[in-house]
Design an enzyme around this catalytic site. Sequence first.
Site, PDB file in Angstrom:
ATOM      1  N   LEU A  59       4.466  12.938 -22.265  1.00 50.27           N
ATOM      2  CA  LEU A  59       3.372  12.892 -21.285  1.00 50.27           C
ATOM      3  C   LEU A  59       2.138  12.189 -21.849  1.00 50.27           C
ATOM      4  O   LEU A  59       1.306  11.690 -21.087  1.00 50.27           O
ATOM      5  CB  LEU A  59       2.997  14.316 -20.863  1.00 50.27           C
ATOM      6  CG  LEU A  59       4.040  15.045 -20.002  1.00 50.27           C
ATOM      7  CD1 LEU A  59       3.778  16.552 -20.019  1.00 50.27           C
ATOM      8  CD2 LEU A  59       4.015  14.523 -18.568  1.00 50.27           C
ATOM      9  N   GLY A  79       5.762  20.575 -17.693  1.00 51.69           N
ATOM     10  CA  GLY A  79       5.732  20.006 -19.047  1.00 51.69           C
ATOM     11  C   GLY A  79       4.398  20.241 -19.726  1.00 51.69           C
ATOM     12  O   GLY A  79       3.347  20.204 -19.093  1.00 51.69           O
ATOM     13  N   TYR A 143      -5.645  26.692 -25.148  1.00 45.09           N
ATOM     14  CA  TYR A 143      -4.541  26.551 -24.190  1.00 45.09           C
ATOM     15  C   TYR A 143      -5.018  26.869 -22.768  1.00 45.09           C
ATOM     16  O   TYR A 143      -4.827  26.066 -21.840  1.00 45.09           O
ATOM     17  CB  TYR A 143      -3.387  27.466 -24.616  1.00 45.09           C
ATOM     18  CG  TYR A 143      -2.332  27.674 -23.563  1.00 45.09           C
ATOM     19  CD1 TYR A 143      -1.534  26.618 -23.118  1.00 45.09           C
ATOM     20  CD2 TYR A 143      -2.124  28.939 -22.993  1.00 45.09           C
ATOM     21  CE1 TYR A 143      -0.569  26.820 -22.140  1.00 45.09           C
ATOM     22  CE2 TYR A 143      -1.160  29.145 -22.027  1.00 45.09           C
ATOM     23  CZ  TYR A 143      -0.384  28.076 -21.609  1.00 45.09           C
ATOM     24  OH  TYR A 143       0.568  28.278 -20.633  1.00 45.09           O
TER      25      TYR A 143
END
Length: 275
Positions: A59, A79, A143
């Site tokens: 990606l 993903g 994250y």
Amino acid sequence: MNDSTPLRFGRLLLTGAAGHLGREMRPRLKAFCDTLRVSDVAASLAPAGPGEERVVCDLADRAAVLSLLEGVDAVVHLGGVSTEQTWEAIRGANIDGAVHLYEAARRTGVRRIVFASSNHVTGFYRQDEVVSPRDPVRPDGFYGLSKAFGENLAQLYFDRFGLETVSVRIGSAFAAPKDRRMLATWMSFDDTERLFMAALTAPVVGHSVIYGLSDNRTAWWDNTPARHLGYRPQDSSDAFRAEVEARQPVLDREDPAVLHQGGAFVRTGPFFEEA
Ligand code: NAI
Ligand code: 15L
């Protein structure tokens, strides 16, 4: 999506198809499309089956992602980095990767993306609070922050270009809840399929945000603002409650992971400690 929302798609793209959830969703999504294009950076991505196209692609590679989106009607975007890792790893997959995906989707005319966001966008709310998708984000690490970025990116691409997204703040999508926290956050695979299909087929979504959870007795998330999606969970973590509570009878209330919705994510992460 266009004039009328199809219940069956020509070509769907599934990113993150070699991952835990991607492997589970792959055959389920195939049932709703003529062609399923599956992609991942991992070479372990299983070979293409009938009606599938397989693309190994990072990606973080803008040109590769542009090709990946060619001819695609809609995307289920799983993903990316799925845990707290170094900023560099998160930036490549979840920040640059998300920008590449949305730019490619805009340029190739994709109309809708289902974005696997995460409950860690709001992980620093306490477990005695009920949060709705309209409340301010409180990421519990890099994250969660990267997933908040993804949601904001989705909003930008809807406002500027009309590209629709359902951001699904997935709780814990596993075969069974692994601990006491997951009795609140768990989403079964069948409910995950239901939620993804609701997100793909609801006639009008703009940019909608919804928490991904089953019909659990204890819950920290109020999905009222996302009722237009028509998602109705049919499973519950209660089936596992007795066994999970017996395994974990005592909780340490001094532990930030017990107090906060993000669990151990609130005290995990490399940040930038000196070696
Ligand atoms: P996973 O880590 O098993 O799968 C993620 C996949 O993305 C992996 O196969 C990995 O190779 C791929 N990937 C990583 N970096 C990439 C890159 N640069 N280019 C292309 N592919 C790349 O995670 P899982 O559990 O399957 O989760 C899927 C998605 O759902 C993730 O985005 C995760 O953040 C999100 N999510 C999952 C939850 C869960 O309970 N399983 C909870 C909340 C969010
Ligand atoms: C996530 O965002 C992770 O991707 C997943 O592996 C689980 O840890 C989940 O959240 C969770 O909060 O249980």
